[in-house]
Scaffold this motif. Structure first.
Motif: not given
Length: 134
Positions: A59-61, A64
């Motif tokens: 989700n985050t990587h 980003y």
């Protein structure tokens, strides 16, 4: 055999490279979990930690990295997003079929093989396009 980080995987964005190195570390930890499982002494808490990490990572990587590519006009931004979606489909299905409490050695081997392939293929063929935008 551990997957070794090398300069060929660097994309030139320090945050992305750090996140990728972290994923390499986790992929190598899966090898240790496989050996534990084969010996009948799998650390379920470590498996749970792996699942939590991978949930957060995808989700985050991915978000980003997709943002970096979009903001920098990277020519493979759409291809990267499609590859991320494909991996997300794999991870969602894997998560549906397995839990840290019931995961088998074969499932860990499958996860490791998929992740190792992802790291060596996706980063070297898609993510490195960020180099030209940094």
């Amino acid at each position: 055999m551990p997957i070794q980080w090398s300069e060929q995987y660097e994309v030139g964005d320090p945050r992305t490279d750090s996140q990728h190195r972290n994923l390499f570390d986790y992929a190598n930890q899966i090898e240790q979990l496989i050996e534990q499982a084969r010996a009948g002494r799998l650390d379920r808490q470590a498996v749970e930690h792996l699942f939590v990490f991978l949930d957060a990572y995808v989700n985050t990587h991915f978000a980003y990295e997709e943002l970096c590519m979009a903001l920098r006009g990277c020519k493979v931004a759409q291809k990267n997003k499609e590859a991320h979606n494909k991996f997300l489909e794999f991870w969602t299905e894997f998560n549906r079929q397995h839990t840290p409490q019931s995961i088998s050695t074969a499932a860990l081997e499958n996860l490791h093989a998929t992740l190792a392939g992802w790291l060596t293929q996706h980063i070297c063929k898609v993510d490195v396009a960020l180099r030209s935008t940094v």
